[in-house]
Design a protein around this motif. Structure first.
Motif, PDB file in Angstrom:
ATOM      1  N   TYR A  80       0.828  -1.206   0.000  1.00 26.03           N
ATOM      2  CA  TYR A  80       0.000   0.000   0.000  1.00 26.03           C
ATOM      3  C   TYR A  80       0.868   1.264   0.000  1.00 26.03           C
ATOM      4  O   TYR A  80       0.593   2.212  -0.733  1.00 26.03           O
ATOM      5  CB  TYR A  80      -0.921  -0.039   1.226  1.00 26.03           C
ATOM      6  N   ALA A  81       1.924   1.261   0.791  1.00 24.26           N
ATOM      7  CA  ALA A  81       2.818   2.426   0.851  1.00 24.26           C
ATOM      8  C   ALA A  81       3.493   2.662  -0.501  1.00 24.26           C
ATOM      9  O   ALA A  81       3.665   3.813  -0.924  1.00 24.26           O
ATOM     10  CB  ALA A  81       3.871   2.233   1.943  1.00 24.26           C
ATOM     11  N   LEU A  83       2.235   2.046  -3.431  1.00 23.66           N
ATOM     12  CA  LEU A  83       1.236   2.664  -4.311  1.00 23.66           C
ATOM     13  C   LEU A  83       1.054   4.141  -4.000  1.00 23.66           C
ATOM     14  O   LEU A  83       0.970   4.977  -4.904  1.00 23.66           O
ATOM     15  CB  LEU A  83      -0.098   1.931  -4.195  1.00 23.66           C
ATOM     16  N   ASN A  84       0.993   4.489  -2.720  1.00 17.78           N
ATOM     17  CA  ASN A  84       0.859   5.897  -2.332  1.00 17.78           C
ATOM     18  C   ASN A  84       2.077   6.709  -2.761  1.00 17.78           C
ATOM     19  O   ASN A  84       1.944   7.836  -3.234  1.00 17.78           O
ATOM     20  CB  ASN A  84       0.643   6.031  -0.823  1.00 17.78           C
ATOM     21  N   ASP A  85       3.267   6.126  -2.597  1.00 24.97           N
ATOM     22  CA  ASP A  85       4.492   6.817  -3.012  1.00 24.97           C
ATOM     23  C   ASP A  85       4.541   6.967  -4.533  1.00 24.97           C
ATOM     24  O   ASP A  85       4.994   7.992  -5.046  1.00 24.97           O
ATOM     25  CB  ASP A  85       5.728   6.066  -2.520  1.00 24.97           C
ATOM     26  N   GLU A  87       1.933   7.199  -6.520  1.00 25.21           N
ATOM     27  CA  GLU A  87       0.973   8.248  -6.863  1.00 25.21           C
ATOM     28  C   GLU A  87       1.574   9.633  -6.588  1.00 25.21           C
ATOM     29  O   GLU A  87       1.447  10.545  -7.414  1.00 25.21           O
ATOM     30  CB  GLU A  87      -0.318   8.077  -6.071  1.00 25.21           C
ATOM     31  N   LEU A  88       2.251   9.792  -5.465  1.00 27.20           N
ATOM     32  CA  LEU A  88       2.911  11.064  -5.145  1.00 27.20           C
ATOM     33  C   LEU A  88       3.956  11.407  -6.203  1.00 27.20           C
ATOM     34  O   LEU A  88       4.036  12.546  -6.668  1.00 27.20           O
ATOM     35  CB  LEU A  88       3.568  10.991  -3.760  1.00 27.20           C
ATOM     36  N   ASN A  98      -4.819  14.277 -12.087  1.00 25.80           N
ATOM     37  CA  ASN A  98      -5.494  13.182 -11.397  1.00 25.80           C
ATOM     38  C   ASN A  98      -5.777  11.993 -12.311  1.00 25.80           C
ATOM     39  O   ASN A  98      -5.390  10.865 -12.004  1.00 25.80           O
ATOM     40  CB  ASN A  98      -6.809  13.662 -10.774  1.00 25.80           C
ATOM     41  N   SER A 101      -2.674  10.068 -13.453  1.00 22.74           N
ATOM     42  CA  SER A 101      -2.096   9.305 -12.341  1.00 22.74           C
ATOM     43  C   SER A 101      -2.910   8.043 -12.075  1.00 22.74           C
ATOM     44  O   SER A 101      -2.348   6.953 -11.911  1.00 22.74           O
ATOM     45  CB  SER A 101      -2.048  10.151 -11.071  1.00 22.74           C
ATOM     46  N   TYR A 129      -6.461   0.490  -1.389  1.00 21.55           N
ATOM     47  CA  TYR A 129      -6.093   1.657  -2.190  1.00 21.55           C
ATOM     48  C   TYR A 129      -7.281   2.097  -3.036  1.00 21.55           C
ATOM     49  O   TYR A 129      -7.891   1.294  -3.739  1.00 21.55           O
ATOM     50  CB  TYR A 129      -4.898   1.326  -3.097  1.00 21.55           C
ATOM     51  N   SER A 131      -8.699   5.235  -5.665  1.00 19.59           N
ATOM     52  CA  SER A 131      -8.520   6.459  -6.446  1.00 19.59           C
ATOM     53  C   SER A 131      -9.622   6.478  -7.493  1.00 19.59           C
ATOM     54  O   SER A 131     -10.070   5.433  -7.947  1.00 19.59           O
ATOM     55  CB  SER A 131      -7.142   6.505  -7.097  1.00 19.59           C
TER      56      SER A 131
END
Length: 191
Positions: A80-81, A83-85, A87-88, A98, A101, A129, A131
């Motif tokens: 999960y981390a 994926l968040n990184d 996306e950032l 948006n 991404s 996750y 979005s």
């Protein structure tokens, strides 16, 4: 724990018996997917779809260097981390909006589903996750903008042809728009 690997009964047994478990890396799996897709262009996929996946792969490679200073990653380390990184990274370093991404991450999700289907990873990192695509409002050209395009003189014949084709599509779309608005008379724009 030191290697940041998920410990399973099988991996523990293999470690104790001295057997090395085959490491599955993200980039070769992603590249294999794209190679298979390329062979199916015109049969199951459009060329543009392949282009999007190639761009997704390129962004993923750049992300791995940016975040981990490495050219590849074991698929078991994708969580999960990650994926968040990712996306950032897409939003900040690649300046993606948006919907772009979300699309690149969705493409990565397909690769992860392939890994899950093959039994190479047990847990889906996309479970929590979320979005969403945002609705995009298209802005239409007004009459002054169309007139500016119409009166633009290009020295290159090819650009003039492109302008003419563009204007043709504008005029026909403009006429359809007016008809759809239930106007009594069908007007056209004459610059």
């Amino acid at each position: 724990m030191r290697e940041e690997e998920t410990v399973t009964c099988e991996s523990l047994k293999n470690k104790l018996l001295g057997r090395t478990e085959k490491q599955r890396m993200l980039i070769p799996i992603f590249q294999d997917h794209n190679n298979r897709m390329e062979k199916l262009i015109g049969k199951e996929f459009a060329k543009g779809t392949l282009t999007h996946y190639k761009t997704s792969l390129s962004h993923t490679e750049e992300f791995l260097v940016w975040k981990y200073n490495n050219s590849d990653i074991n698929i078991r380390r994708i969580n999960y981390a990650f994926l968040n990184d990712f996306e950032l990274f897409l939003r900040t370093e690649k300046s993606c909006k948006n919907n772009s991404s979300v699309k690149y991450i969705k493409n990565l999700g397909k690769i992860i589903r392939i890994c899950i289907a093959n039994g190479w990873i047990e847990k889906d990192p996309f479970i929590n996750y979320h979005s969403k695509f945002k609705e995009v409002t298209r802005v239409f050209l007004n009459e002054l903008e169309i007139e500016a395009v119409f009166s633009k003189d290009f020295k290159n014949e090819g650009l003039s042809l492109v302008r003419d084709i563009f204007l043709f599509s504008c005029f026909t779309g403009f006429m359809i728009f007016l008809r759809d608005c239930n106007t009594k008379t069908l007007t056209t724009f004459n610059p």
